[in-house]
Write a protein that holds these residues in place. Sequence first.
Motif, PDB file in Angstrom:
ATOM      1  N   ILE A  39     -62.117  27.811-118.794  1.00 10.37           N
ATOM      2  CA  ILE A  39     -62.701  27.816-119.770  1.00 10.37           C
ATOM      3  C   ILE A  39     -62.510  26.174-120.493  1.00 10.37           C
ATOM      4  CG2 ILE A  39     -62.417  28.637-122.547  1.00 10.37           C
ATOM      5  CD1 ILE A  39     -63.486  30.691-120.491  1.00 10.37           C
ATOM      6  N   LYS A  40     -63.541  25.901-120.934  1.00  6.08           N
ATOM      7  CA  LYS A  40     -63.497  24.531-121.635  1.00  6.08           C
ATOM      8  C   LYS A  40     -63.100  24.485-123.167  1.00  6.08           C
ATOM      9  CE  LYS A  40     -66.440  20.445-122.864  1.00  6.08           C
ATOM     10  NZ  LYS A  40     -68.083  19.803-123.108  1.00  6.08           N
ATOM     11  N   LEU A  41     -62.072  23.820-123.323  1.00  3.45           N
ATOM     12  CA  LEU A  41     -61.322  23.641-124.496  1.00  3.45           C
ATOM     13  C   LEU A  41     -61.990  23.110-125.795  1.00  3.45           C
ATOM     14  CD1 LEU A  41     -57.542  23.086-123.553  1.00  3.45           C
ATOM     15  CD2 LEU A  41     -58.792  25.276-123.504  1.00  3.45           C
ATOM     16  N   THR A  42     -61.961  23.542-126.924  1.00  7.06           N
ATOM     17  CA  THR A  42     -62.168  22.714-128.133  1.00  7.06           C
ATOM     18  C   THR A  42     -61.773  21.493-128.308  1.00  7.06           C
ATOM     19  OG1 THR A  42     -60.899  23.752-129.520  1.00  7.06           O
ATOM     20  CG2 THR A  42     -62.706  25.092-129.518  1.00  7.06           C
ATOM     21  N   VAL A  89     -52.068  33.228-117.684  1.00  2.97           N
ATOM     22  CA  VAL A  89     -51.778  31.941-117.439  1.00  2.97           C
ATOM     23  C   VAL A  89     -52.781  31.123-116.833  1.00  2.97           C
ATOM     24  CG1 VAL A  89     -49.875  30.732-115.987  1.00  2.97           C
ATOM     25  CG2 VAL A  89     -49.349  33.070-117.012  1.00  2.97           C
ATOM     26  N   THR A  90     -53.046  29.874-117.516  1.00  5.75           N
ATOM     27  CA  THR A  90     -53.805  29.103-116.992  1.00  5.75           C
ATOM     28  C   THR A  90     -53.234  27.582-116.843  1.00  5.75           C
ATOM     29  OG1 THR A  90     -54.347  28.753-119.499  1.00  5.75           O
ATOM     30  CG2 THR A  90     -55.751  30.268-118.243  1.00  5.75           C
ATOM     31  N   ALA A  91     -54.110  27.021-115.707  1.00  7.13           N
ATOM     32  CA  ALA A  91     -53.402  25.312-115.671  1.00  7.13           C
ATOM     33  C   ALA A  91     -54.585  24.638-116.517  1.00  7.13           C
ATOM     34  CB  ALA A  91     -53.783  24.931-114.325  1.00  7.13           C
ATOM     35  N   ILE A  92     -53.889  23.502-117.115  1.00  2.01           N
ATOM     36  CA  ILE A  92     -54.856  22.736-117.963  1.00  2.01           C
ATOM     37  C   ILE A  92     -55.214  21.425-117.320  1.00  2.01           C
ATOM     38  CG2 ILE A  92     -54.640  21.328-120.089  1.00  2.01           C
ATOM     39  CD1 ILE A  92     -54.739  24.225-120.512  1.00  2.01           C
ATOM     40  N   GLU A  93     -56.470  21.411-117.087  1.00  2.00           N
ATOM     41  CA  GLU A  93     -57.223  20.323-116.286  1.00  2.00           C
ATOM     42  C   GLU A  93     -57.861  19.648-117.044  1.00  2.00           C
ATOM     43  OE1 GLU A  93     -57.308  23.170-112.433  1.00  2.00           O
ATOM     44  OE2 GLU A  93     -59.157  22.749-113.276  1.00  2.00           O
ATOM     45  N   GLU A  94     -58.061  18.271-116.515  1.00  4.46           N
ATOM     46  CA  GLU A  94     -59.108  17.206-117.048  1.00  4.46           C
ATOM     47  C   GLU A  94     -60.258  16.843-116.252  1.00  4.46           C
ATOM     48  OE1 GLU A  94     -58.976  13.256-119.616  1.00  4.46           O
ATOM     49  OE2 GLU A  94     -57.350  13.623-118.485  1.00  4.46           O
ATOM     50  N   ASP A  95     -61.565  17.148-116.773  1.00  8.05           N
ATOM     51  CA  ASP A  95     -62.523  17.027-115.760  1.00  8.05           C
ATOM     52  C   ASP A  95     -63.818  16.237-116.541  1.00  8.05           C
ATOM     53  OD1 ASP A  95     -64.700  17.266-113.903  1.00  8.05           O
ATOM     54  OD2 ASP A  95     -64.841  19.305-113.873  1.00  8.05           O
ATOM     55  N   GLY A  96     -64.144  14.959-116.410  1.00  6.79           N
ATOM     56  CA  GLY A  96     -65.014  14.373-116.908  1.00  6.79           C
ATOM     57  C   GLY A  96     -64.896  14.096-118.337  1.00  6.79           C
ATOM     58  N   GLY A  97     -63.404  13.899-118.775  1.00  5.68           N
ATOM     59  CA  GLY A  97     -63.160  13.615-120.426  1.00  5.68           C
ATOM     60  C   GLY A  97     -62.954  14.905-120.988  1.00  5.68           C
ATOM     61  N   ALA A  98     -63.089  16.073-120.502  1.00 11.74           N
ATOM     62  CA  ALA A  98     -63.006  17.299-121.337  1.00 11.74           C
ATOM     63  C   ALA A  98     -61.748  18.118-120.590  1.00 11.74           C
ATOM     64  CB  ALA A  98     -64.096  18.241-121.191  1.00 11.74           C
ATOM     65  N   LEU A  99     -61.192  18.925-121.162  1.00 12.69           N
ATOM     66  CA  LEU A  99     -59.933  19.668-120.846  1.00 12.69           C
ATOM     67  C   LEU A  99     -60.322  21.188-120.973  1.00 12.69           C
ATOM     68  CD1 LEU A  99     -56.700  18.499-122.724  1.00 12.69           C
ATOM     69  CD2 LEU A  99     -57.563  17.623-120.698  1.00 12.69           C
ATOM     70  N   TYR A 100     -59.901  21.803-119.659  1.00 13.51           N
ATOM     71  CA  TYR A 100     -60.159  23.013-119.319  1.00 13.51           C
ATOM     72  C   TYR A 100     -58.952  23.828-119.206  1.00 13.51           C
ATOM     73  CZ  TYR A 100     -64.909  21.653-118.419  1.00 13.51           C
ATOM     74  OH  TYR A 100     -66.340  21.081-118.324  1.00 13.51           O
TER      75      TYR A 100
END
Length: 364
Positions: free
Chosen positions: A263-266, A244-255
């Motif tokens: 984990i940085k998403l593709t 179970v992971t939270a989807i976060e946005e950081d510097g224009g990228a999603l994690y």
Amino acid sequence: MATVTLTDITKIYDGGVKAVDKANIIINDREFVVFVGPSGCGKSTTLRMIAGLEDITEGELRIDDKLVNDVPPKDRDIAMVFQNYALYPHMTVYDNMAFGLKIRKFPKDEIDQRVREAAKILDIEELLERKPKALSGGQRQRVAVGRAIVRKPKVFLFDEPLSNLDAKLRVQMRAEISGLHNRLKATMIYVTHDQVEALTMADKIVVMKLGLIQQIGGPLELYNEPANKFVAGFIGSPPMNFLVTAIEEDGGALYANEGSFRIKLTDTHAKLLKSYVGKSVTFGIRPEDVTFSHKAEDGVTINGQVSVVEPLGSETHVYVATSRNQVIGKIEPSVKIAVDEPISLIPNLAKAKFFDLETEEAIR
């Protein structure tokens, strides 16, 4: 052979228990279809409705476009192989295989020809004069299959036929039944709780849970593109890892942030998960789709501590405990990893799957 079509097939037992709920399945001529799922999922009930051993509450069952809901089992032109071999102990193998033909008044010459042809196909010619007590489990199962073959039915039904065999014999009989299908070019429907049997034998798999069909497709389709979390976890051994992971946005990228790592998403996954920013999802990755590293790296690795190591000869399964989850990975047997060792896993994100936390449906 035959095509079998189930349209909105439903089975409700006394007390309102719904064992099968609106099953829609098309089994094509000469196809090997496997019903798979945990105990109580409705797979055997569905098979028994096809056989005529269970009444159909709602829906239509057709064999070669003929409606057979109210047709007696003996008139459906099907043959069934059960989990327990159901052989007559006082009869020889020959008589066990011939019995069904005898009560249908087949000529003796034709009975003899069919029995000996089936015995040759199953490599049990030398066993024809023995009685069941003188046979091994695998030999008894071959006799049960032979009894079905001599009928030359339109459809073969198998209800967990290998469950009573030991592991080595199951592998052997699995291959024999697959080979039998190739030789007979028959329509076969096979029920099992063993997903390995389903993956190795089926042209098409029907995955069931609590009376509902979860997904229908070829083995690789279900393995690579599961429709939901249940299918993803049921098909494959060891099962898919779920975090179970939270989807976060950081510097224009999603994690995907699990808490102890992120984990940085593709780009592909980022597009799929953009509407989930600020929400949690289930991140799925199969054990074979992770590699091991001793270097933790933010945005790249799943970090944890080795809790269990299982050497299996050809591969080793390693269980890694994060602060919140347990992740299984596969490594080469030559790689040495010790229990309690800190370790990092690098997931192949091209193979990762994401599932909605509430519906458990695949996000795609």
